[in-house]
Design an enzyme around this catalytic site. Structure first.
Site, PDB file in Angstrom:
ATOM      1  N   ALA A 299      55.614  37.853  28.650  1.00  0.00           N
ATOM      2  CA  ALA A 299      54.222  37.439  28.355  1.00  0.00           C
ATOM      3  C   ALA A 299      54.263  35.982  27.879  1.00  0.00           C
ATOM      4  O   ALA A 299      53.957  35.675  26.728  1.00  0.00           O
ATOM      5  CB  ALA A 299      53.622  38.358  27.296  1.00  0.00           C
TER       6      ALA A 299
ATOM      7  N   HIS B  78      23.666  43.880   3.018  1.00  0.00           N
ATOM      8  CA  HIS B  78      24.697  44.431   2.139  1.00  0.00           C
ATOM      9  C   HIS B  78      24.713  45.952   2.254  1.00  0.00           C
ATOM     10  O   HIS B  78      23.644  46.558   2.273  1.00  0.00           O
ATOM     11  CB  HIS B  78      24.416  44.039   0.692  1.00  0.00           C
ATOM     12  CG  HIS B  78      25.391  44.648  -0.270  1.00  0.00           C
ATOM     13  ND1 HIS B  78      26.667  44.163  -0.418  1.00  0.00           N
ATOM     14  CD2 HIS B  78      25.268  45.724  -1.097  1.00  0.00           C
ATOM     15  CE1 HIS B  78      27.306  44.903  -1.321  1.00  0.00           C
ATOM     16  NE2 HIS B  78      26.487  45.868  -1.749  1.00  0.00           N
TER      17      HIS B  78
ATOM     18  N   GLY C 181      52.650  33.433  29.307  1.00  0.00           N
ATOM     19  CA  GLY C 181      51.499  32.634  29.725  1.00  0.00           C
ATOM     20  C   GLY C 181      51.150  32.906  31.171  1.00  0.00           C
ATOM     21  O   GLY C 181      51.798  33.703  31.859  1.00  0.00           O
TER      22      GLY C 181
ATOM     23  N   LYS D 211      42.017  46.548  25.753  1.00  0.00           N
ATOM     24  CA  LYS D 211      41.213  46.963  24.596  1.00  0.00           C
ATOM     25  C   LYS D 211      41.094  48.488  24.538  1.00  0.00           C
ATOM     26  O   LYS D 211      41.041  49.076  23.456  1.00  0.00           O
ATOM     27  CB  LYS D 211      39.827  46.322  24.644  1.00  0.00           C
ATOM     28  CG  LYS D 211      39.758  45.026  23.867  1.00  0.00           C
ATOM     29  CD  LYS D 211      40.351  43.847  24.595  1.00  0.00           C
ATOM     30  CE  LYS D 211      41.586  43.251  24.083  1.00  0.00           C
ATOM     31  NZ  LYS D 211      42.111  42.157  24.903  1.00  0.00           N
TER      32      LYS D 211
ATOM     33  N   ILE E 192      48.585  37.824  24.381  1.00  0.00           N
ATOM     34  CA  ILE E 192      48.889  39.006  25.197  1.00  0.00           C
ATOM     35  C   ILE E 192      50.124  39.729  24.653  1.00  0.00           C
ATOM     36  O   ILE E 192      50.134  40.958  24.525  1.00  0.00           O
ATOM     37  CB  ILE E 192      49.046  38.600  26.682  1.00  0.00           C
ATOM     38  CG1 ILE E 192      47.696  38.113  27.220  1.00  0.00           C
ATOM     39  CG2 ILE E 192      49.587  39.759  27.518  1.00  0.00           C
ATOM     40  CD1 ILE E 192      47.729  37.560  28.639  1.00  0.00           C
TER      41      ILE E 192
HETATM   42  C1  LIG Z   1      46.585  41.601  29.288  1.00  0.00           C
HETATM   43  C2  LIG Z   1      45.460  40.593  29.263  1.00  0.00           C
HETATM   44  C3  LIG Z   1      44.481  40.698  28.293  1.00  0.00           C
HETATM   45  C4  LIG Z   1      43.430  39.791  28.266  1.00  0.00           C
HETATM   46  N1  LIG Z   1      42.484  39.926  27.298  1.00  0.00           N
HETATM   47  C5  LIG Z   1      41.458  39.053  27.251  1.00  0.00           C
HETATM   48  C6  LIG Z   1      40.443  39.207  26.289  1.00  0.00           C
HETATM   49  O1  LIG Z   1      40.452  40.139  25.478  1.00  0.00           O
HETATM   50  N2  LIG Z   1      39.431  38.309  26.283  1.00  0.00           N
HETATM   51  C7  LIG Z   1      39.377  37.263  27.174  1.00  0.00           C
HETATM   52  O2  LIG Z   1      38.442  36.464  27.131  1.00  0.00           O
HETATM   53  N3  LIG Z   1      40.335  37.103  28.104  1.00  0.00           N
HETATM   54  C8  LIG Z   1      41.364  37.970  28.173  1.00  0.00           C
HETATM   55  N4  LIG Z   1      42.313  37.828  29.134  1.00  0.00           N
HETATM   56  C9  LIG Z   1      42.179  36.699  30.071  1.00  0.00           C
HETATM   57  C10 LIG Z   1      41.147  37.022  31.153  1.00  0.00           C
HETATM   58  O3  LIG Z   1      41.556  38.178  31.839  1.00  0.00           O
HETATM   59  C11 LIG Z   1      41.018  35.847  32.103  1.00  0.00           C
HETATM   60  O4  LIG Z   1      40.698  34.682  31.380  1.00  0.00           O
HETATM   61  C12 LIG Z   1      39.907  36.102  33.115  1.00  0.00           C
HETATM   62  O5  LIG Z   1      40.172  37.264  33.862  1.00  0.00           O
HETATM   63  C13 LIG Z   1      39.766  34.909  34.070  1.00  0.00           C
HETATM   64  O6  LIG Z   1      38.718  35.147  34.936  1.00  0.00           O
HETATM   65  P1  LIG Z   1      38.693  34.509  36.413  1.00  0.00           P
HETATM   66  O7  LIG Z   1      37.494  35.083  37.056  1.00  0.00           O
HETATM   67  O8  LIG Z   1      38.836  33.052  36.306  1.00  0.00           O
HETATM   68  O9  LIG Z   1      40.014  35.039  37.127  1.00  0.00           O
HETATM   69  P2  LIG Z   1      40.539  36.505  37.449  1.00  0.00           P
HETATM   70  O10 LIG Z   1      40.025  37.486  36.483  1.00  0.00           O
HETATM   71  O11 LIG Z   1      42.003  36.369  37.600  1.00  0.00           O
HETATM   72  O12 LIG Z   1      39.860  36.861  38.831  1.00  0.00           O
HETATM   73  C14 LIG Z   1      40.140  36.186  40.002  1.00  0.00           C
HETATM   74  C15 LIG Z   1      39.857  37.106  41.157  1.00  0.00           C
HETATM   75  O13 LIG Z   1      39.935  36.350  42.358  1.00  0.00           O
HETATM   76  C16 LIG Z   1      40.642  37.087  43.343  1.00  0.00           C
HETATM   77  N5  LIG Z   1      41.186  36.131  44.295  1.00  0.00           N
HETATM   78  C17 LIG Z   1      42.086  35.140  44.078  1.00  0.00           C
HETATM   79  N6  LIG Z   1      42.273  34.416  45.199  1.00  0.00           N
HETATM   80  C18 LIG Z   1      41.473  34.966  46.128  1.00  0.00           C
HETATM   81  C19 LIG Z   1      41.222  34.655  47.495  1.00  0.00           C
HETATM   82  N7  LIG Z   1      41.790  33.615  48.075  1.00  0.00           N
HETATM   83  N8  LIG Z   1      40.356  35.441  48.172  1.00  0.00           N
HETATM   84  C20 LIG Z   1      39.734  36.503  47.573  1.00  0.00           C
HETATM   85  N9  LIG Z   1      39.931  36.820  46.290  1.00  0.00           N
HETATM   86  C21 LIG Z   1      40.784  36.055  45.592  1.00  0.00           C
HETATM   87  C22 LIG Z   1      41.683  37.827  42.523  1.00  0.00           C
HETATM   88  O14 LIG Z   1      42.195  38.944  43.236  1.00  0.00           O
HETATM   89  C23 LIG Z   1      40.868  38.229  41.308  1.00  0.00           C
HETATM   90  O15 LIG Z   1      40.202  39.436  41.534  1.00  0.00           O
HETATM   91  C24 LIG Z   1      43.362  38.743  29.212  1.00  0.00           C
HETATM   92  C25 LIG Z   1      44.339  38.644  30.210  1.00  0.00           C
HETATM   93  C26 LIG Z   1      45.364  39.563  30.239  1.00  0.00           C
HETATM   94  C27 LIG Z   1      46.382  39.444  31.321  1.00  0.00           C
END
Ligand SMILES: Cc1cc2nc3c(=O)[nH]c(=O)nc-3n(C[C@H](O)[C@H](O)[C@H](O)COP(=O)(O)OP(=O)(O)OC[C@H]3O[C@@H](n4cnc5c(N)ncnc54)[C@H](O)[C@@H]3O)c2cc1C
Length: 475
Positions: free
Chosen positions: A276, A451, A278, A58, A192
């Site tokens: 990109a 408005h 998925g 963003k 993405i």
């Molecule tokens: C380019 C891009 C743009 C995006 N834009 C948007 C958007 O505008 N709006 C939106 O809603 N979503 C967006 N997304 C999707 C969004 O980033 C994800 O849905 C979100 O980050 C998922 O959150 P999460 O906490 O499940 O996983 P993640 O954000 O992937 O976080 C998981 C964390 O766990 C850590 N981890 C994993 N395994 C272990 C382990 N065994 N021990 C310790 N740490 C571990 C990882 O290092 C990571 O830090 C975007 C994604 C991308 C790639």
């Protein structure tokens, strides 16, 4: 570091860190373990979203849009700015600074809530024990009454398109380019791919997007998708549908991409290629063989509607479980689980998870598409309102797109709201709230909207459902 907590959260992304904070607010002792490491070697909480997804994308979308507007729109407002020059290094420094502030903010909130943040890798063992491997390799065993798995997702890689991080890259690499690629290929016209394609197109790349499906933005309402396709074409994004990439190879400083469409086989030459296509759930090294946590056929951690895994007192939230891979969906799951652990009532209403694509115009929706309503067989009414008829949108030089509302013919229940236009991602909040409270279109019709605001488009679209729009011709 203590060795026993009420709650251990593995993963500090937008699903994990809110779970940790809410659990602490519920007076539970909490540790949150995260292993995220940036390209510069620094460790950070915030996961994909803050470090390599939502926030940096963003930041660049905003900067690149301003660059575009300064070049092509300011003159319309009567503002002469002379030659507009790009300083990509400064733009990237701004992006990095925003990310650093936001990820640092998590540590501050952890501290104020008493959450213990642990940098390292977490692995769930049997009996709710967690093995933590610190960055220096030291292993420690900690345990908790409840464990929340929030390990997120990772980009899908294609075997025939070998990632090298330099020429053939993923979305994270593509956010950190230090020069504008002259020719940019993007595989995948999903959210993405479209956002990154837009950033680099605005900064000067010739962008070709190769999409295997014949239909553009199949997940979106097709009226909105068609409108979007028209705008993206006008912006110079060359989106090729039904184009299946069979291979890509780096040759010198170029990438040769081979794809097949109805006309046959083609080769596209680009300077950078973004894959990109998925993301997949990330569980590498997360579960010991005897942890008992089950995965489904696609590799997601199996959970019920309350994010309980197959093991009592082990929960999983965010991208690593079923449902849309969105930060806000993960956040709500994290908060729900933390409340359930504390014995409170909590649930997530999966029917009203908004989706936003931060292109220009922005695209946002909640609920069902017209195609889904039609397929479900329920009789429905549609109302729409073009931003061309919105005074505020005109004043913003943003009179493109529309708001569209679908409601049930029998009881007027709102079934879906779809917006393409200025600030669609902000406007959709009203739609989400309306649907969360089971509002009818009549409720929206009777709600006063200030408005001149963009939100009047939703008001007028609601009126148009009953052919009572005031500021547009009812059809
Ligand atoms: C380019 C891009 C743009 C995006 N834009 C948007 C958007 O505008 N709006 C939106 O809603 N979503 C967006 N997304 C999707 C969004 O980033 C994800 O849905 C979100 O980050 C998922 O959150 P999460 O906490 O499940 O996983 P993640 O954000 O992937 O976080 C998981 C964390 O766990 C850590 N981890 C994993 N395994 C272990 C382990 N065994 N021990 C310790 N740490 C571990 C990882 O290092 C990571 O830090 C975007 C994604 C991308 C790639």
């Amino acid at each position: 570091m203590s060795t026993h907590y009420d709650v251990i959260v593995i993963g500090g992304g937008p699903a994990g860190y809110p779970a940790a904070i809410r659990a602490a607010q519920n007076k539970l002792s909490v540790a949150c373990i995260d292993e995220w490491q940036n390209f510069d070697g620094s460790y950070a909480f915030g996961g994909t979203c803050l470090n390599a997804g939502c926030i940096p994308s963003k930041a660049l979308l905003e900067s690149s849009e301003l660059f575009q507007r300064a070049q092509h729109e300011f003159a319309t407002h009567g503002i002469q700015v002379g030659e507009v020059k790009l300083d990509l290094a400064a733009m990237q420094r701004r992006r990095a600074a925003i990310v650093k502030t936001m990820t640092g903010g998590i540590l501050a909130v952890f501290k104020s809530n008493g959450v213990v943040g642990i940098q390292g890798h977490g692995r769930l063992l049997a009996g709710n024990q967690v093995e933590v491997t610190a960055p220096d390799g030291t292993k420690t065993l900690i345990s908790a009454k409840d464990v929340v798995l929030a390990s997120g997702s990772t980009p899908i890689r294609l075997k025939t398109v070998p990632h090298d991080g330099k020429f053939i890259v993923d979305s994270w690499n593509a956010l950190e380019f230090d020069a504008v690629p002259k020719r940019l290929g993007v595989i995948g016209a999903g959210v993405i791919g479209l956002e990154l394609g837009s950033v680099w197109r605005r900064l000067g790349s010739e962008v070709t997007v190769l999409e295997a499906m014949d239909q553009f933005l199949a997940v979106a309402d097709q009226t909105i998708a068609k409108e979007a396709q028209r705008h993206f074409k006008k912006q110079g994004l060359d989106i090729k549908l039904g184009a299946k990439v069979s291979s890509a190879a780096v040759a010198g400083d170029l990438v040769n991409v081979v794809y097949v469409d109805k006309q046959g086989e083609h080769t596209l030459q680009v300077d950078k290629l973004i894959v990109a296509v998925g993301r997949r759930p990330f569980t590498e090294g997360l579960l010991a063989a005897d942890s008992g946590v089950e995965l489904d056929a696609r590799g997601f951690i199996q959970v019920d509607e309350h994010c309980r895994t197959s093991v009592p007192h082990v929960w999983a939230v965010g991208d690593v479980v079923r449902g849309p891979m969105l930060a806000h969906k993960g956040k709500e799951e994290g908060v729900m689980v933390a409340d359930l652990i504390a014995g409170l009532f909590a649930e997530v209403n999966y029917k009203v998870v908004p989706s936003v694509i931060y292109t220009a115009p922005e695209i946002a929706w909640v609920g069902q598409t017209e195609e889904q309503v039609k397929a479900g067989g329920r009789a429905y009414k549609v109302g729409s309102f073009p931003f061309a008829a919105s005074g505020r949108a005109r004043a913003m030089e943003a009179g493109q797109g529309m708001a569209k509302i679908i409601s049930a013919s029998d009881d007027d229940e709102i079934l879906g709201i779809h917006v393409i236009g200025p600030m669609a991602g902000e406007l959709i909040a009203e739609a989400v709230l309306a649907m969360e409270y089971s509002a009818s279109t009549e409720d929206l019709q009777r709600t006063i909207h200030a408005h001149p605001t963009l939100s009047e488009a939703l008001h007028e679209a609601a009126l148009a459902v009953d052919k009572r729009a005031i500021d547009a011709i009812n059809r």
